[in-house]
Design a protein around this motif. Structure first.
Motif, PDB file in Angstrom:
ATOM      1  N   UNK A   1      30.064  47.376  30.793  1.00 45.63           N
ATOM      2  CA  UNK A   1      28.820  48.038  30.973  1.00 45.63           C
ATOM      3  C   UNK A   1      27.799  47.478  30.279  1.00 45.63           C
ATOM      4  N   UNK A   2      28.099  46.858  29.260  1.00 43.90           N
ATOM      5  CA  UNK A   2      26.793  46.181  28.433  1.00 43.90           C
ATOM      6  C   UNK A   2      26.953  44.806  28.491  1.00 43.90           C
ATOM      7  N   UNK A   3      27.551  44.000  29.298  1.00 42.53           N
ATOM      8  CA  UNK A   3      27.690  42.614  29.323  1.00 42.53           C
ATOM      9  C   UNK A   3      27.482  42.241  30.806  1.00 42.53           C
ATOM     10  N   UNK A   4      26.378  41.545  31.300  1.00 42.27           N
ATOM     11  CA  UNK A   4      25.706  41.740  32.605  1.00 42.27           C
ATOM     12  C   UNK A   4      26.792  40.685  33.390  1.00 42.27           C
ATOM     13  N   UNK A   5      27.351  39.687  32.666  1.00 43.23           N
ATOM     14  CA  UNK A   5      27.923  38.628  33.198  1.00 43.23           C
ATOM     15  C   UNK A   5      29.306  39.055  33.673  1.00 43.23           C
TER      16      UNK A   5
ATOM     17  N   UNK B   1      30.385  50.447  37.127  1.00 45.07           N
ATOM     18  CA  UNK B   1      30.338  49.817  38.395  1.00 45.07           C
ATOM     19  C   UNK B   1      31.271  48.727  38.791  1.00 45.07           C
ATOM     20  N   UNK B   2      31.932  48.519  37.817  1.00 44.86           N
ATOM     21  CA  UNK B   2      32.960  47.072  38.053  1.00 44.86           C
ATOM     22  C   UNK B   2      34.456  47.613  38.498  1.00 44.86           C
ATOM     23  N   UNK B   3      34.767  46.610  39.183  1.00 47.20           N
ATOM     24  CA  UNK B   3      36.271  47.312  39.710  1.00 47.20           C
ATOM     25  C   UNK B   3      37.228  46.716  38.461  1.00 47.20           C
ATOM     26  N   UNK B   4      38.391  47.400  38.512  1.00 49.34           N
ATOM     27  CA  UNK B   4      39.426  47.571  37.748  1.00 49.34           C
ATOM     28  C   UNK B   4      40.620  46.833  38.421  1.00 49.34           C
ATOM     29  N   UNK B   5      41.058  45.746  38.074  1.00 46.25           N
ATOM     30  CA  UNK B   5      41.973  45.078  38.872  1.00 46.25           C
ATOM     31  C   UNK B   5      43.458  45.358  38.180  1.00 46.25           C
TER      32      UNK B   5
END
Length: 482
Positions: A375-379, A402-406
């Motif tokens: 959540x705090x590292x945009x890359x 907002x990121x997928x968890x694989x």
């Protein structure tokens, strides 16, 4: 290269005559269904087993993990049947619930019922709700075998409709003889999840688990929350949540018993309680009801789905919309679009969950640290978990991002259960097939080949020093994608 865009909120679709064919199942999987619900209130064990076979076949053809939820009927308290197709009750009419009346003997003055304990469960002044609250009766008098009532809200009443008491209290065992027989038949279905209806205590969950284990079955158990007395007792509610893999906010019967105005806050509380206890939560009932007969949802229905997503629900469920509706594929697409729209809001992508709490294990510390870093590292484009039991991706899914968890695993049962976890994408990856020194590079190459990553991205990767050992996740790395 165009990367895949994945909806985080999962969709549960109920199977019925409108959706059980193989061509339609394939369309629904393509439209975005993550879990199919088999409603054991209808159909035979053999039919459910055949439908489950079709689901597995179409999921394999789509190369997708798609879960199967067996939903037990539970002790639905119902009136008996009428001589005619239905009766018309008017406000002010006298109407009796009479244990002495059998099947087909009901009329506009009285009807039988299948719940002998009703006379001991109600008293003068109580409000009884029939047909999901569409009709209301006030209890005037209770005498041996008969409950005398006055109609407060009338309408058409047909056979076998359900009875609720406003405020709850019509207690009956969660597992009926039919439910136990259905559990005996589940070896044919091999469900990933089993939902228990009208749960009143954690003991109902333990009993279900014991019965399943007798058949060497270990599906994840979902407790359906639909009794007013359960949501009124926080200790009972919390013990049910903790005994289960997850809960279903069953808004039909629950809304009838507590009232729709109270249900709004209860839904939010149930979602919050489940997530805080690392349990999944399904929000269900009438989410896109108008689409049973319409190809488009109402704006209110879109807002209802979006509101549940913003509250943090893991999944939203379709019932009659896909079971008997005219537009099953369209309603899944509409629900998916509503969920995606809500997930774009910043509220759905950030969380302060557990920032002020102590972690109970290295596994939990790694899971929470990964989400915080993401959540705090945009890359960072996603989080990859090499997992055996599925606990690490489950823990990660409790914290909004907002990121997928694989979830990368060679354990099919683990991947099937993760179909319900918000934001988790279950993928088959056999870590044992690679040299352990190369496992991180191989995992990244796998995700690139699947279309989830591209050169220049970064990925968070978690795993254990000892691969293949459940609960041993203790490594977190930020790795470049080259």
């Amino acid at each position: 290269m165009t990367l895949k865009v994945n909806r985080r909120t999962k969709i549960v679709a109920t199977i019925g005559p409108g959706s059980e064919s193989e061509p339609m199942l394939a369309k629904l999987i393509s439209a975005g269904v993550n879990v199919f619900r088999l409603n054991f209130s209808h159909g035979s064990a053999e039919h459910h087993a055949e439908v489950a076979r079709r689901i597995r076949k179409q999921a394999a053809a789509a190369d997708r993990y798609v879960g199967i939820l067996a939903d037990l009927q539970g002790p639905k308290i119902r009136i008996s049947s009428f001589r005619e197709e239905y009766v018309e009750l008017q406000q002010g009419d006298r109407f009796s619930l009479d244990l002495s009346l059998g099947e087909g003997e009901g009329n506009a003055r009285a009807v039988g019922l299948d719940y002998p304990e009703l006379c001991d469960s109600v008293s003068s002044g109580d409000t009884l709700l029939l047909d999901d609250g569409r009709l209301r009766l006030t209890v005037d008098e209770v005498r041996e075998g008969v409950v005398e009532c006055t109609v407060v809200v009338g309408g058409k009443l047909s056979s076998r409709k359900g009875i609720n008491r406003l405020g709850g209290g019509l207690a009956a065992p969660a597992l009926t003889s039919k439910d136990i027989a259905d559990i005996d038949s589940l070896s044919q279905v091999q469900p990933d999840f089993v939902a228990v209806s009208f749960v009143s205590s954690a003991a109902d969950i333990f009993q279900t688990r014991d019965l399943l284990l007798q058949h060497q079955l270990s599906p994840a158990i979902i407790a359906k929350i639909e009794r007013a007395e359960v949501v009124a007792d926080q200790d009972t509610l919390d013990s049910i949540i903790e005994a289960s893999f997850g809960i279903m906010v069953a808004r039909g019967d629950l809304g009838v018993e507590v009232g729709d105005a109270q249900l709004i806050g209860i839904q939010k509380d149930l979602i919050s309680r489940a997530r805080k206890r690392d349990r999944v939560v399904i929000t269900a009932t009438q989410m896109m009801e108008s689409m049973i007969n319409s190809p488009m949802p109402t704006r209110a229905e879109v807002f209802d789905v979006a509101n549940a997503v913003l509250d943090g629900t893991d999944a939203v469920m379709l019932s009659a919309e896909t079971a008997v509706g005219k537009f099953p594929e369209e309603v899944v697409k509409a629900m998916s679009e509503a969920a995606l729209g809500a997930e774009r809001h910043p509220v759905a992508r950030t969380s302060r969950y557990r920032l002020d709490k102590q972690f109970s294990s290295a596994q939990e510390a790694i899971a929470m640290s990964a989400i915080y870093a993401a959540n705090h590292y945009s890359n960072v484009r996603g989080i990859a978990c090499l997992t055996e039991s599925g606990t690490t991706p489950l823990l990660m899914s409790r914290l909004s991002s907002g990121l997928p968890i694989f979830a990368l695993s060679n354990q099919s049962a683990t991947l099937q259960k993760l179909c319900l976890c918000r934001g988790v994408i279950p993928l088959y990856f056999d870590a044992d097939a690679y040299d352990q020194d190369d496992i991180e590079v191989c995992a990244i190459e796998f995700l690139q080949a699947e279309g989830f990553l591209q050169s220049g991205d970064s990925i968070l990767l978690t795993h254990g020093v000892v691969m293949g050992s459940p609960g041993a996740t203790n490594i977190l790395k930020i790795l470049p994608v080259v």
